[in-house]
Structures are given as C-alpha cells and as structure tokens.
Design an enzyme around this catalytic site. Structure first.
Site, PDB file in Angstrom:
ATOM      1  N   GLY A   1     -40.495 -23.107   6.739  1.00  0.00           N
ATOM      2  CA  GLY A   1     -40.708 -23.551   5.452  1.00  0.00           C
ATOM      3  C   GLY A   1     -40.254 -25.047   5.446  1.00  0.00           C
ATOM      4  O   GLY A   1     -39.607 -25.782   6.300  1.00  0.00           O
TER       5      GLY A   1
ATOM      6  N   LYS B   1     -35.763 -21.699   2.811  1.00  0.00           N
ATOM      7  CA  LYS B   1     -35.779 -20.989   4.159  1.00  0.00           C
ATOM      8  C   LYS B   1     -34.747 -20.261   4.695  1.00  0.00           C
ATOM      9  O   LYS B   1     -34.528 -19.131   5.293  1.00  0.00           O
ATOM     10  CB  LYS B   1     -36.800 -21.735   5.459  1.00  0.00           C
ATOM     11  CG  LYS B   1     -36.015 -23.059   5.587  1.00  0.00           C
ATOM     12  CD  LYS B   1     -36.870 -23.878   6.391  1.00  0.00           C
ATOM     13  CE  LYS B   1     -36.369 -25.084   6.856  1.00  0.00           C
ATOM     14  NZ  LYS B   1     -36.032 -26.042   5.769  1.00  0.00           N
ATOM     15  N   SER B   2     -33.540 -21.329   4.675  1.00  0.00           N
ATOM     16  CA  SER B   2     -32.309 -20.767   5.418  1.00  0.00           C
ATOM     17  C   SER B   2     -31.536 -19.681   4.399  1.00  0.00           C
ATOM     18  O   SER B   2     -31.289 -18.393   5.180  1.00  0.00           O
ATOM     19  CB  SER B   2     -31.387 -21.883   5.381  1.00  0.00           C
ATOM     20  OG  SER B   2     -31.741 -22.891   6.363  1.00  0.00           O
TER      21      SER B   2
ATOM     22  N   THR C   1     -27.103 -25.880  14.123  1.00  0.00           N
ATOM     23  CA  THR C   1     -27.823 -26.816  15.097  1.00  0.00           C
ATOM     24  C   THR C   1     -27.630 -28.284  14.392  1.00  0.00           C
ATOM     25  O   THR C   1     -27.726 -28.989  15.138  1.00  0.00           O
ATOM     26  CB  THR C   1     -29.332 -26.500  15.299  1.00  0.00           C
ATOM     27  OG1 THR C   1     -29.850 -26.596  14.075  1.00  0.00           O
ATOM     28  CG2 THR C   1     -29.156 -25.076  15.963  1.00  0.00           C
TER      29      THR C   1
ATOM     30  N   HIS D   1     -24.119 -24.781   3.139  1.00  0.00           N
ATOM     31  CA  HIS D   1     -24.609 -23.757   3.819  1.00  0.00           C
ATOM     32  C   HIS D   1     -23.390 -22.654   4.228  1.00  0.00           C
ATOM     33  O   HIS D   1     -23.602 -21.701   4.218  1.00  0.00           O
ATOM     34  CB  HIS D   1     -25.254 -24.114   5.037  1.00  0.00           C
ATOM     35  CG  HIS D   1     -26.810 -24.679   4.893  1.00  0.00           C
ATOM     36  ND1 HIS D   1     -27.983 -23.994   5.504  1.00  0.00           N
ATOM     37  CD2 HIS D   1     -27.407 -25.476   3.886  1.00  0.00           C
ATOM     38  CE1 HIS D   1     -28.943 -24.490   5.047  1.00  0.00           C
ATOM     39  NE2 HIS D   1     -28.680 -25.166   4.242  1.00  0.00           N
TER      40      HIS D   1
ATOM     41  N   ARG E   1     -22.233 -18.529   3.351  1.00  0.00           N
ATOM     42  CA  ARG E   1     -22.169 -17.315   4.374  1.00  0.00           C
ATOM     43  C   ARG E   1     -20.993 -16.318   4.023  1.00  0.00           C
ATOM     44  O   ARG E   1     -20.084 -16.986   3.757  1.00  0.00           O
ATOM     45  CB  ARG E   1     -22.219 -18.063   5.690  1.00  0.00           C
ATOM     46  CG  ARG E   1     -23.493 -18.875   5.882  1.00  0.00           C
ATOM     47  CD  ARG E   1     -23.876 -19.007   7.351  1.00  0.00           C
ATOM     48  NE  ARG E   1     -22.704 -19.975   8.087  1.00  0.00           N
ATOM     49  CZ  ARG E   1     -22.902 -21.140   8.217  1.00  0.00           C
ATOM     50  NH1 ARG E   1     -23.710 -21.692   7.679  1.00  0.00           N
ATOM     51  NH2 ARG E   1     -22.027 -21.934   8.521  1.00  0.00           N
TER      52      ARG E   1
ATOM     53  N   ASP F   1     -30.232 -21.364  13.009  1.00  0.00           N
ATOM     54  CA  ASP F   1     -30.525 -22.287  11.839  1.00  0.00           C
ATOM     55  C   ASP F   1     -30.087 -23.823  12.078  1.00  0.00           C
ATOM     56  O   ASP F   1     -28.749 -23.914  11.834  1.00  0.00           O
ATOM     57  CB  ASP F   1     -29.629 -21.911  10.592  1.00  0.00           C
ATOM     58  CG  ASP F   1     -30.530 -22.479   9.391  1.00  0.00           C
ATOM     59  OD1 ASP F   1     -31.461 -23.387   9.296  1.00  0.00           O
ATOM     60  OD2 ASP F   1     -29.840 -22.287   8.198  1.00  0.00           O
TER      61      ASP F   1
END
Length: 539
Positions: free
Chosen positions: A8, A14-15, A34, A49, A53, A81
């Site tokens: 995406g 997308k994540s 990454t 992010h 999680r 990711d």
C-alpha cells in the site's frame, strides 16, 4: 507455507492491516522493524507504530540480513514492516546516495536483496508464518535521481518476488484491504495447484462421501426413514402444481416469518444452509472473518474462495468445546459460529453468542441443527438484532438432503444484501413447498426433535459403557468420540458394513476423532457393539 504480502501507499493503513492479520493468527508475534529514526518526525512515526502494538510482541531491528532478523523458527508469526526502509538502508550502506556513488553498488545491493527475499520465502516454505509489509511506490513519476530510481526498481522487484511465492497478497487503499488474485504455484511434487485449493482441501469434505457404498449409515446427520408422509403428499402436490412455473417463494417466506415471529422482509430462502453461508463474503465483504471451530467448514471455504482472510478460533475439548467469545480477534468484522456446533454437538447459551457482538461486526450463527433440539434453547432466530444473521436448514429434520431447503433470517438491511448476491430462483419449487409445509407444522418439527433427542440419548448411554472411548455431551442427533486409532476403527467398522464420519478434517480435531450419527436403539446397539470390538482389535 504461510506467506502474506501486504502492500500500500504512504498512510494507506497497510501496517495496521498487517498487524491485525498477525494478531488474528493466535500465535506469538516477532515484529521485525526496518525503519530508522533519522529525524524527529520519523522518530514520532516509529513511536506511534510501537505504541499500538500488543505489549507481548517481541520487537527486533533488522540488520544487513533481513532473513536473519526473522530468527529461529520458534512457532512465532514474523511480521516484517516494512520492505522499503530496509532496501533504502541497504542502498545507503552501499553508498548509492553518496555524491559520487561507487560503480556497481546498485548491482551488489540487487543481489543482496534477491538473496534476502529468497531467505524470507524459504523460511515461510519451511512452515513459518511470515507477513511482509511493502510500499507501493511505483504509481508516481520516475524519480529524477539515480539512487531513488534504484530504490523503486529494487522495491518493485522484491515485491513481485514475494507476491509470486505468497499464499496471500493484499493491497490496502484508504484503510480498506483488497485481496489480489493468487497465482497458481507448484506443490512439493512439482504439480501446479491453485493457492485457494491448497488452503481449502479439507474444508470441502462432508459425511455423504463416507456413507456411500451401502451399509448402516452413521455418517450423515439426517434423520432416517426419508420424508414423513405428510411432506411426501405436499411434495407430490407441488410436483403437479408448481414445477411448470418459475419458483415463487412468497408463500414459503410468509410461513417461515410467521413460525419465527419475524417480518417477511427478514427471510431469505436458499439452496440449503450451505448456500446461505456462501452468500456471506459477497454480501458483507468482510476485511477479517473469524470462524469458530470445530464446526461446519463450508462457511470458511466460502470466505477463503472469495479472498477473505480467516482467523480460526478453536474450541477447547477440555472445556467441553464451549465457546469463548474473548478468543475471537477484536479486529474481526464477521464471526461465524455453529449452534449446536458440528461435530461436537455443543449447544452454547445465547449469552455467549451475544457476547460476540461489537461495533462494526456481523455475527452469523449457523443453526442448521437447532431444529433437532427440543424447545430450541439458545436460538437467536426470534431476536431482532441489527447485526446478527441466523442460518437455518430443514434438511436433517425432514430427511430431504436432495432438496436443499434452507434459509437465512436477518434484519431487513442485511437480508437485502444477501438477496442482492443470491442467484435467481435459488430455492426450487419443491424445496419452497417443503419449507412452507414444515413451517405450518411446528408440532411435526417438535416431534422430530424429540425423536432425535431420544436416539442421541440412547447412543450416548451405550457409548459410555465402551472402554477406551472418550465422549462429549451433545445436543443434536450425533455424538463425537475419540479413540486411539481412528483410521483403524473406521476401517474395521467399514468391514462390518457400518459407515461413520472421520472428523480429522474439522479444524481443531485429530485422526482419533469420529462423529457417530444416532439412529434407532437397535441400530445404535449394533454400532456400539461393533465399535467396542474395533477399538479392542486396534489397541
């Protein structure tokens, strides 16, 4: 093999989608990060992010070797990711972004990327569950500088290589996942097989295959004796009166609505309950479905055939296969559960089913066996809930599996969505006549349920006296048992002219599980005697 590629654009979601898929798998997750915090804004993105999680996920930072960052196969799901930042870092380390990049540095990185992608694919082929997030970066104009052009090229090549090997590829646009058609791929013997076929082979297996060849049928969950006399007479009248015209479902719809205290707009006749389940993915277009197992597998087969990702929620045999609503992934926007469940026969209370409801989710309850339970406790068919669909069938009670008589009961808005994707004249004239006649005879349906309960109770009592056979309480017209040598017992029973249903094709069950359909007491006695002999012989 389980390799998923989620692609995406920037801020496409997308994540978040990949994280939802990883969480739905039910395994511990190893998150391979990454991106590098090269500036405050990037650091803030990374922190956001990380904050969303689950705390029990393990986070590792990718090094020069992406495949090595996956770590040993310890049963975890690996989420990478994402692919773009890792390739950009590899190019940066090689000096591709320097004012005077060294000759051949891009070629060297290309070889490195190919090798690492091969390593990721190999890990998935070895049995690891791997999810990779990749940027869809090729929709804009060609970048002006050579290094960025190389990044776009390498990212595109890597994404294509992953997609060619993946069992699932999704494109995320504005937060909505779109499943892309899977390529055929080679199995271990070199045979080309469709990815969907490989994933759903056992889901299309049913008990009628085990009952073929004659003998005593304890494999198919249909009441013995064929249609009752009153139904045969109604079918004969329908054959003379209705089959020369296209099917008209209005009388059947009105009768079913009256039986359940619902509005006719909430009734959708279907070609058996199975067709109602097959309408779900096209009508509802779920982003993530949760299927409670062990249970009737056609629903999951339909979802997978339509490209819907499925999270399996396994009932625990140690807890009597009771439904655990908390085990359903919160991201699931469709939940499919059987009540009573097959093959365990578990009847869950209405409170457990209602606990599955949440904002943005549709709950589908397959009540194909509910009409075999006296009084139908825990049924939701009379509940007017905006987010609950109930699927029913009269196949078993009326002994008419060849007519395919089923229907869905849903709030009017959802019922209309089901009708919108239903083939025309879905239920034939004879099936509609059977539905209408049965709905007008609740006393006949109640009598059939009492008969089914009596036959099951008789079978369960006899099974309790057989050594080395584990049983569970059941509410429908069958019992689930477990023996040490399921294949041996099935073969020994077949030699004695008795067919039973091996249950290993149901997710969550093993080769020792067998489903036994209850019949009249003398037939149950013959089955149980043969079962005891077979178990002893296979010990």
């Amino acid at each position: 093999m389980s390799l998923t590629l989620v692609i995406g654009g920037t801020r496409s979601g997308k994540s978040a989608r990949a994280e939802a898929l990883a969480a739905a798998g039910g395994r511990a997750v190893r998150y391979v990060a990454t991106a590098e915090a090269t500036d405050p804004a990037m650091a803030a993105r990374i922190a956001a992010h990380a904050a969303r999680r689950p705390r029990d996920w393990t986070t590792v930072e990718a090094t020069a070797s992406l495949a090595a960052a996956l770590g040993p196969d310890d049963g975890t799901c690996v989420l990478v990711d994402g692919l773009g930042p890792w390739i950009a870092t590899a190019l940066h380390r090689a000096g591709a972004f320097a004012p005077s990049p060294a000759g051949g540095c891009v070629s060297a990185v290309r070889e490195q990327v190919r090798a690492e992608i091969d390593g990721v694919v190999a890990s998935a082929r070895a049995g690891r569950e791997v999810i990779v997030v990749a940027e869809e970066a090729g929709h804009g104009v060609l970048p002006a500088d050579a290094a960025t052009r190389a990044w776009v090229d390498l990212l595109g090549e890597a994404a294509q290589a992953l997609a060619a090997a993946a069992t699932r590829v999704e494109l995320v646009v504005a937060g909505r996942p779109i499943a892309l058609a899977a390529h055929d791929r080679a199995d271990g013997a070199g045979t080309r097989v469709a990815a969907s076929d490989a994933a759903t082979a056992d889901l299309r297996r049913h008990g009628d295959a085990d009952a073929r060849g004659g003998g005593a049928d304890h494999a198919v969950n249909v009441l013995a004796g064929g249609p009752p006399a009153w139904l045969r007479a109604e079918l004969e009248r329908a054959l003379a009166r209705d089959v020369a015209a296209y099917p008209d479902e209005r009388a059947a719809v009105a009768a079913i609505a009256a039986l359940h205290g619902r509005d006719p707009a909430e009734i959708v006749p279907t070609n058996g309950a199975a067709e109602a389940l097959w309408l779900l993915p096209a009508a509802l277009r779920p982003a993530l479905a949760a299927c409670v197992h062990p249970g009737f597998t056609e629903g999951e087969a339909a979802l997978r055939a339509h490209g819907v990702p499925v999270a399996r929620v396994l009932r625990d045999p140690a807890r009597g296969f009771a439904l655990d609503p908390a085990a359903v992934p919160p991201q699931a926007d469709l939940v499919l559960v059987g009540n009573p469940a097959s093959p365990s026969g578990t009847l869950d209370p209405a409170s457990a089913l209602l606990a599955l409801r949440r904002a943005g989710r549709v709950v589908v309850v397959d009540e194909a066996f509910m009409d075999l339970v006296p009084g139908e406790p825990a049924t939701l068919v009379r509940e007017r809930l905006p987010d609950v669909i109930v699927v029913r069938s009269l196949t078993k009670t009326l002994a008419i599996p060849g007519l395919r008589a089923g229907y869905a009961v849903a709030p009017a808005a959802l019922a209309e969505r089901l009708r919108a994707v239903r083939p025309p004249w879905s239920a034939n004239a004879l099936a509609l006549a059977a539905l209408a006649a049965a709905a007008r005879r609740p006393e006949a349906l109640a009598a059939a349920a009492e008969r089914a309960a009596a036959e099951r109770t008789d079978l369960a009592e006899r099974l309790a006296a057989v050594p080395d056979v584990r049983t569970w309480p059941a509410s429908a017209n069958f019992c689930l048992v477990e023996v040490a040598d399921g294949a041996g017992v099935v073969a020994a029973l077949r030699e004695r002219g008795i067919a039973v249903r091996p249950a290993a094709s149901f997710p969550g069950l093993g080769p020792g599980h067998l489903r036994l359909t209850a019949r009249a007491p003398d037939e149950n006695a013959r089955l149980v005697a043969a079962l005891g002999e077979a178990v002893a012989a296979c010990a």
